[in-house]
Design an enzyme around this catalytic site. Structure first.
Site, PDB file in Angstrom:
ATOM      1  N   ASN A 108       0.829  -1.204   0.000  1.00 44.39           N
ATOM      2  CA  ASN A 108       0.000   0.000   0.000  1.00 44.39           C
ATOM      3  C   ASN A 108       0.859   1.248   0.000  1.00 44.39           C
ATOM      4  OD1 ASN A 108      -0.500   1.889   2.556  1.00 44.39           O
ATOM      5  ND2 ASN A 108       0.177  -0.119   3.311  1.00 44.39           N
ATOM      6  N   PHE A 112      -1.881   8.110   4.220  1.00 42.66           N
ATOM      7  CA  PHE A 112      -2.708   8.694   5.298  1.00 42.66           C
ATOM      8  C   PHE A 112      -3.981   9.367   4.771  1.00 42.66           C
ATOM      9  CE2 PHE A 112       1.078   9.547   8.443  1.00 42.66           C
ATOM     10  CZ  PHE A 112       1.176   8.187   8.692  1.00 42.66           C
ATOM     11  N   SER A 171       5.363   5.262   8.769  1.00 44.80           N
ATOM     12  CA  SER A 171       4.741   5.008   7.470  1.00 44.80           C
ATOM     13  C   SER A 171       5.716   5.398   6.365  1.00 44.80           C
ATOM     14  CB  SER A 171       3.463   5.815   7.315  1.00 44.80           C
ATOM     15  OG  SER A 171       3.084   5.775   5.957  1.00 44.80           O
ATOM     16  N   ASN A 173       4.821   6.085   3.417  1.00 38.81           N
ATOM     17  CA  ASN A 173       4.065   6.736   2.349  1.00 38.81           C
ATOM     18  C   ASN A 173       3.848   8.232   2.516  1.00 38.81           C
ATOM     19  OD1 ASN A 173       3.747   4.240   0.974  1.00 38.81           O
ATOM     20  ND2 ASN A 173       2.232   3.667   2.515  1.00 38.81           N
ATOM     21  N   THR A 174       4.404   8.805   3.581  1.00 44.79           N
ATOM     22  CA  THR A 174       4.419  10.259   3.719  1.00 44.79           C
ATOM     23  C   THR A 174       5.898  10.653   3.656  1.00 44.79           C
ATOM     24  OG1 THR A 174       2.389  10.329   5.031  1.00 44.79           O
ATOM     25  CG2 THR A 174       3.885  12.202   5.258  1.00 44.79           C
ATOM     26  N   LYS A 205       5.186   3.642  17.226  1.00 41.77           N
ATOM     27  CA  LYS A 205       5.226   2.592  16.189  1.00 41.77           C
ATOM     28  C   LYS A 205       6.411   2.816  15.256  1.00 41.77           C
ATOM     29  CE  LYS A 205       2.391   0.139  12.828  1.00 41.77           C
ATOM     30  NZ  LYS A 205       1.038  -0.046  12.325  1.00 41.77           N
ATOM     31  N   ASN A 234       5.833  -1.436  11.442  1.00 41.29           N
ATOM     32  CA  ASN A 234       5.034  -1.008  10.289  1.00 41.29           C
ATOM     33  C   ASN A 234       5.430  -1.839   9.048  1.00 41.29           C
ATOM     34  OD1 ASN A 234       3.396   0.737   8.619  1.00 41.29           O
ATOM     35  ND2 ASN A 234       3.680   2.297  10.188  1.00 41.29           N
TER      36      ASN A 234
HETATM   37  C1  LIG Z   1      -3.649  -1.074   3.489  1.00 43.03           C
HETATM   38  C2  LIG Z   1      -2.830  -0.814   4.707  1.00 43.03           C
HETATM   39  C3  LIG Z   1      -2.902   0.429   5.311  1.00 43.03           C
HETATM   40  C4  LIG Z   1      -2.146   0.690   6.444  1.00 43.03           C
HETATM   41  N1  LIG Z   1      -2.255   1.913   7.042  1.00 43.03           N
HETATM   42  C5  LIG Z   1      -1.584   2.136   8.199  1.00 43.03           C
HETATM   43  C6  LIG Z   1      -1.751   3.366   8.881  1.00 43.03           C
HETATM   44  O1  LIG Z   1      -2.520   4.235   8.478  1.00 43.03           O
HETATM   45  N2  LIG Z   1      -1.026   3.557  10.015  1.00 43.03           N
HETATM   46  C7  LIG Z   1      -0.178   2.600  10.521  1.00 43.03           C
HETATM   47  O2  LIG Z   1       0.430   2.824  11.579  1.00 43.03           O
HETATM   48  N3  LIG Z   1      -0.028   1.420   9.901  1.00 43.03           N
HETATM   49  C8  LIG Z   1      -0.700   1.173   8.765  1.00 43.03           C
HETATM   50  N4  LIG Z   1      -0.549  -0.040   8.137  1.00 43.03           N
HETATM   51  C9  LIG Z   1       0.431  -1.022   8.670  1.00 43.03           C
HETATM   52  C10 LIG Z   1      -0.227  -2.057   9.571  1.00 43.03           C
HETATM   53  O3  LIG Z   1      -0.765  -1.470  10.724  1.00 43.03           O
HETATM   54  C11 LIG Z   1       0.816  -3.123   9.995  1.00 43.03           C
HETATM   55  O4  LIG Z   1       1.830  -2.492  10.757  1.00 43.03           O
HETATM   56  C12 LIG Z   1       1.461  -3.810   8.799  1.00 43.03           C
HETATM   57  O5  LIG Z   1       0.519  -4.026   7.759  1.00 43.03           O
HETATM   58  C13 LIG Z   1       2.077  -5.160   9.172  1.00 43.03           C
HETATM   59  O6  LIG Z   1       1.103  -6.056   9.666  1.00 43.03           O
HETATM   60  P1  LIG Z   1       0.423  -7.207   8.728  1.00 43.03           P
HETATM   61  O7  LIG Z   1       1.559  -7.930   8.055  1.00 43.03           O
HETATM   62  O8  LIG Z   1      -0.334  -8.066   9.693  1.00 43.03           O
HETATM   63  O9  LIG Z   1      -0.433  -6.491   7.772  1.00 43.03           O
HETATM   64  C14 LIG Z   1      -1.294  -0.314   6.988  1.00 43.03           C
HETATM   65  C15 LIG Z   1      -1.237  -1.576   6.378  1.00 43.03           C
HETATM   66  C16 LIG Z   1      -1.981  -1.833   5.242  1.00 43.03           C
HETATM   67  C17 LIG Z   1      -1.913  -3.197   4.611  1.00 43.03           C
END
Ligand SMILES: Cc1cc2nc3c(=O)[nH]c(=O)nc-3n(C[C@H](O)[C@H](O)[C@H](O)COP(=O)(O)O)c2cc1C
Length: 344
Positions: A108, A112, A171, A173-174, A205, A234
């Site tokens: 992704n 934000f 993140s 992405n910012t 985080k 993350n």
């Molecule tokens: C589509 C998507 C959007 C995410 N958006 C955020 C976010 O806004 N803030 C954040 O701290 N982590 C965000 N994450 C990261 C997740 O909270 C997590 O740290 C990461 O996906 C690893 O866990 P997983 O392998 O179980 O997905 C996002 C993950 C995905 C897949």
């Protein structure tokens, strides 16, 4: 009853972001109800909060706090909403969310996208927090001239409706956001957050893509500034071997291919912090074995997101049940007694 095997093929016919919106819309119809009973072994306390299960929903699924209550009702022990920024923002251009089904992964670069803190505040103030802790993950607006002040105002704005707050500086992405993890900036940020905070716990985080010496430095800064737990981790900007056609997309990778990296990061943070700083394990957790492994590596709680894309929200209950069995098979009376017990 598990409806996901019926829902999933329909959802997977849509592009990933539409499928996500459809899922949230469907979940809004789930009447909030009492969460399922969990085995006593799973009850735990972290940062003064009570959890009936250590399996939480990671940030990013419910960015605007639309369905936290429903996710608790479906069996998550806690839910982290957000990331929410002070001002609403649209995020990056679409497409920005990709399923990598062959790899059980997601990429992704949402950036934000969210409707801002005032709107989320309204919704969260109507939530019943007795079903489990609801954390609010806060971030900075992309065009903010003073990112630290965005975190300060986020802490001030959201404390009243959050059981805990997460400072998200990881993140990918910012642009430039992860620079807040660097030495000088991190100290400045955490000092400012400390000034602004109330008694509500504050978590930090971090990214999995860190240098060798970063975990020790981040742990020290977190302890010095009264942070209550560190969430590891993350998404990654690295690209382990992937099969899917979307492998080359820019953004953060999550799901199964992140597991080894996030586990390694957890081990490093545990060895840097001992039992002084609670850690929350996230990244590639898809079953009870993964959850148990992360707990033994040092996690007091775990979170997941990507595995739910492939298995549906029932995954929280399935992992909880499996974890209870693993704990009793290995002779642990509780989650807390298994934390960090892995032999090096
Ligand atoms: C589509 C998507 C959007 C995410 N958006 C955020 C976010 O806004 N803030 C954040 O701290 N982590 C965000 N994450 C990261 C997740 O909270 C997590 O740290 C990461 O996906 C690893 O866990 P997983 O392998 O179980 O997905 C996002 C993950 C995905 C897949």
């Amino acid at each position: 009853m598990n409806f996901y095997p019926i829902f999933r093929p329909l959802a997977f016919r849509l592009d990933a972001e539409r499928a996500h919106r459809a899922t949230i819309a469907a979940l809004r119809w789930v009447p909030p109800h009492r969460p399922p009973d969990m085995p006593a072994s799973l009850r735990t306390q972290v940062a003064g909060l009570d959890f009936h299960s250590p399996i939480g929903l990671a940030a990013g699924f419910d960015k605007d706090a639309e369905v936290p209550q429903q996710m608790l009702s479906l069996g998550f022990g806690f839910v982290e909403v957000g990331t929410i920024t002070p001002q609403p923002q649209a995020g990056n251009a679409r497409p920005r969310l990709f399923r990598l089904a062959e790899d059980r992964a997601v990429i992704n670069r949402m950036g934000f996208n969210n409707r801002g803190q005032p709107a989320a505040f309204e919704r969260l103030s109507l939530c019943d927090h007795r079903s489990g802790p609801i954390g609010v993950n806060i971030g900075a607006n992309k065009d903010s001239e003073d990112r630290i002040s965005d975190y300060v105002s986020g802490v001030r704005a959201m404390s009243q409706v959050a059981d805990y707050l997460t400072i998200n500086i990881s993140s990918p992405n910012t642009p430039g956001l992860r620079g807040l993890q660097d030495a000088g900036m991190l100290e400045e940020l955490l000092a400012a957050v400390r000034e602004a905070r109330t008694k509500k716990p504050v978590f930090l985080k971090v990214a999995p893509d860190l240098d060798e010496r970063d975990p020790a430095r981040i742990v020290k800064a977190a302890i010095d500034h009264g942070i209550d737990a560190i969430i590891v981790s993350n998404t990654t900007v690295s690209r382990p071997a992937l099969k899917s056609k979307h492998a080359g997309e820019a953004g953060g990778l999550s799901g199964a291919p992140l597991r080894a990296l996030a586990l390694d990061a957890m081990r490093k943070f545990r060895s840097a912090s001992g039992s002084e700083m609670p850690l929350i394990g996230v990244g590639g957790i898809g079953n009870a074995d993964d959850a148990f492994e992360r707990i033994r590596a040092g996690a007091s709680l775990i979170q997941l997101y990507s595995a739910m894309v492939y298995e549906g929200p029932g995954i929280a209950r399935r992992i909880a049940k499996g974890l209870d069995r693993l704990l009793s098979r290995e002779g642990f009376a509780s989650v807390a007694s298994a934390v960090g017990t892995e032999k090096p």
